[in-house]
Structures are given as structure tokens and as C-alpha cells.
Design a protein around this motif. Structure first.
Motif, PDB file in Angstrom:
ATOM      1  N   HIS A   1     -10.753  -0.506  -3.969  1.00 28.25           N
ATOM      2  CA  HIS A   1     -10.226   0.688  -3.317  1.00 28.25           C
ATOM      3  C   HIS A   1     -10.656   1.915  -4.136  1.00 28.25           C
ATOM      4  O   HIS A   1     -11.446   1.792  -5.078  1.00 28.25           O
ATOM      5  CB  HIS A   1      -8.699   0.607  -3.217  1.00 28.25           C
ATOM      6  CG  HIS A   1      -8.215  -0.612  -2.511  1.00 28.25           C
ATOM      7  ND1 HIS A   1      -8.531  -0.887  -1.204  1.00 28.25           N
ATOM      8  CD2 HIS A   1      -7.452  -1.650  -2.934  1.00 28.25           C
ATOM      9  CE1 HIS A   1      -7.979  -2.031  -0.844  1.00 28.25           C
ATOM     10  NE2 HIS A   1      -7.319  -2.521  -1.874  1.00 28.25           N
TER      11      HIS A   1
ATOM     12  N   TRP B   1      -7.792   3.469   0.777  1.00 29.89           N
ATOM     13  CA  TRP B   1      -7.880   2.005   0.889  1.00 29.89           C
ATOM     14  C   TRP B   1      -9.173   1.605   1.553  1.00 29.89           C
ATOM     15  O   TRP B   1      -9.538   2.136   2.593  1.00 29.89           O
ATOM     16  CB  TRP B   1      -6.683   1.472   1.692  1.00 29.89           C
ATOM     17  CG  TRP B   1      -5.389   1.896   1.084  1.00 29.89           C
ATOM     18  CD1 TRP B   1      -4.570   2.907   1.489  1.00 29.89           C
ATOM     19  CD2 TRP B   1      -4.786   1.358  -0.108  1.00 29.89           C
ATOM     20  NE1 TRP B   1      -3.501   3.027   0.639  1.00 29.89           N
ATOM     21  CE2 TRP B   1      -3.602   2.092  -0.337  1.00 29.89           C
ATOM     22  CE3 TRP B   1      -5.129   0.321  -0.986  1.00 29.89           C
ATOM     23  CZ2 TRP B   1      -2.760   1.827  -1.420  1.00 29.89           C
ATOM     24  CZ3 TRP B   1      -4.291   0.056  -2.046  1.00 29.89           C
ATOM     25  CH2 TRP B   1      -3.132   0.799  -2.261  1.00 29.89           C
ATOM     26  N   SER B   2      -9.847   0.635   0.945  1.00 26.19           N
ATOM     27  CA  SER B   2     -11.071   0.121   1.565  1.00 26.19           C
ATOM     28  C   SER B   2     -10.681  -0.742   2.758  1.00 26.19           C
ATOM     29  O   SER B   2      -9.560  -1.235   2.852  1.00 26.19           O
ATOM     30  CB  SER B   2     -11.859  -0.703   0.561  1.00 26.19           C
ATOM     31  OG  SER B   2     -11.167  -1.890   0.248  1.00 26.19           O
TER      32      SER B   2
ATOM     33  N   GLU C   1       0.835  -1.207   0.000  1.00 24.18           N
ATOM     34  CA  GLU C   1       0.000   0.000   0.000  1.00 24.18           C
ATOM     35  C   GLU C   1       0.871   1.259   0.000  1.00 24.18           C
ATOM     36  O   GLU C   1       0.594   2.216  -0.721  1.00 24.18           O
ATOM     37  CB  GLU C   1      -0.947  -0.007   1.213  1.00 24.18           C
ATOM     38  CG  GLU C   1      -2.101  -0.995   1.101  1.00 24.18           C
ATOM     39  CD  GLU C   1      -1.700  -2.448   1.369  1.00 24.18           C
ATOM     40  OE1 GLU C   1      -0.560  -2.690   1.853  1.00 24.18           O
ATOM     41  OE2 GLU C   1      -2.511  -3.343   1.089  1.00 24.18           O
TER      42      GLU C   1
END
Ligand code: MG
Ligand code: ZN
Length: 237
Positions: free
Chosen positions: A139, A152-153, A66
């Protein structure tokens, strides 16, 4: 058993009970699309070659995936409209997908797009192809001329299987107990695909499953996917 085609995995690939409803979980980039939209966006608007500089730190565990992606997308300077335009121009829709969606709906199956990409990009592309009604789990990215910010989910806890926040959590959350069909092409699909009753795979995902000795059905377009699902159903009908 379904007759095996040349090129299929030699380990037994799943057949499905015909009367059951399916959750057909479909990856977006490189699966529904011909080209990966994240690559397209970075190539067009980002700093070329940056990923090569980031990747050693990712491999060494110094940054998470990420963080690495955020670093890369911080260099993507474009408006949402510019991003959408290049994606619509470059991504390409894999053959047979709209027909596959129509077939799924007529047969009472649920087809959901599970992506590690970005909602605004995915929904714009699907709408362009007349498929704006599809449910998307992904996302998000906020694009601007100052650089993109990734959102970000929530994928829950770190996955015990792969040590990341992966699609496995999204799948579990959206399942209604149906048999699970997974269609994908990439490394971000490898963990989720292992939870499926039947996997259609191409590219990196196919290589990964082959190396792991796991069954899958190879595909290059959605005509093949639909025909396989139809023949599986009709055999036992
Ligand atoms: Mg993919
Ligand atoms: Zn996982």
C-alpha cells in the motif's frame, strides 16, 4: 528429506525440487526489518494509545482494519522526510538479508517484497540498505503535517479464505507458476503463507501456524533462510 533441526515444526515441512526456480515472497515489517515500521511511525508522530481505543471497535466488526488504520494514521503529523529519517534510524535490517537477495539473484530466483505497509517507507529503507532495485508490492501513505492519508492498493475481491483483501491476491497476481517460498512474521501473512510450498516463519506467524498444525521452518535471520534453501537444493542435486 531434509534433516530436521531442533525446534522445527514436527509436521513435515516442505522440501523443494532443486532445479525449479522459486518465487521468494518476503514480508517487510518485522521480517526484513527488526522492528515494525508502522509501529515506529505511530509511536514517534501519532497519538499514543489510540490503537487501544480503536481495537475494540475493530474486534466488534464496527470498523474494517483499513478504516482503523486510517483513523490511527490521521494522527500521524510529519513530513515524508521526517518519517523516512525515523524509520532509517529505528527499523533495523535483519541479518543476512542483502546476502539472501544476492544469492536469490545468482540462483535465478525472484525475490519480491509483499507488504501491508507503505511503499514510500519501504523503498526508502531498501534504498538506504543498497537494495533499492527490489520489487515491492504494498500500500502507500501520503505523509504531511496535517495527518497521513493511506492509499490502499487494489487487492481485488475479498479473499474467500480470510474474508479480507489480503496478500493472497497479490501473490497470485505476481506468480509465474514458480514454487512459492514465503517468509513472514505476522498476522497479515497468515493467509498468504497457506498458499506457499515452503514457509519460513517467526513471531506471530510461527505461533499461528503452530496452532493450526501447519508446517513451517522457524527463522530468526536470513542466514538461516538461505542455508535452508541451499541445503534443500544441494541434497537433491
Ligand atoms: Mg510483518
Ligand atoms: Zn486471505
Amino acid at each position: 528429506m531434509v534433516a530436521r533441526r531442533a525446534g522445527e515444526s514436527t509436521t513435515p515441512s516442505g522440501t523443494l525440487d532443486p532445479v525449479e526456480n522459486l518465487l521468494i515472497a518476503c514480508d517487510f515489517d518485522g521480517t526484513i526489518t527488526r522492528r515494525d515500521t508502522l509501529h515506529i511511525i505511530v509511536e514517534e508522530f501519532g497519538t499514543r494509545g489510540l490503537w487501544a481505543a480503536i481495537e475494540p471497535r475493530l474486534r466488534a466488526g464496527e470498523v474494517t482494519l483499513e478504516q482503523a488504520m486510517q483513523e490511527e494514521f490521521a494522527t500521524v503529523r510529519a513530513t515524508p522526510d521526517e518519517v523516512r529519517d525515523v524509520v532509517l534510524r529505528e527499523a533495523g535490517l535483519r541479518d543476512g538479508f542483502p546476502e539472501m537477495v544476492a544469492w536469490s539473484e545468482a540462483a535465478g530466483h525472484r525475490l519480491i517484497v509483499f507488504s501491508s505497509g507503505f511503499r514510500s517507507v519501504i523503498e526508502a529503507a531498501l534504498a538506504h540498505w543498497g537494495l533499492g532495485h527490489l520489487q515491492v508490492v504494498s500500500h502507500e501513505a501520503e505523509f504531511s503535517p496535517e495527518g497521513a492519508r493511506l492509499v490502499w492498493s487494489d487487492r481485488g475481491e475479498i479473499c474467500v479464505e480470510c474474508g479480507r483483501c489480503c496478500k493472497r491476491h497479490d501473490l497470485a497476481r505476481h506468480s509465474r507458476g514458480e514454487r512459492l517460498v514465503y517468509v513472514g512474521d505476522g498476522i497479515s501473512d497468515r493467509c498468504a503463507a497457506r498458499t506457499a510450498d515452503l514457509v519460513f516463519a517467526r513471531a506471530d506467524l510461527a505461533r499461528d501456524l503452530t496452532e493450526a498444525g501447519l508446517p513451517f521452518v522457524p527463522f530468526e535471520d536470513f542466514v538461516e533462510v538461505r542455508e535452508h534453501l541451499e541445503s534443500t537444493a544441494s541434497l537433491a542435486a
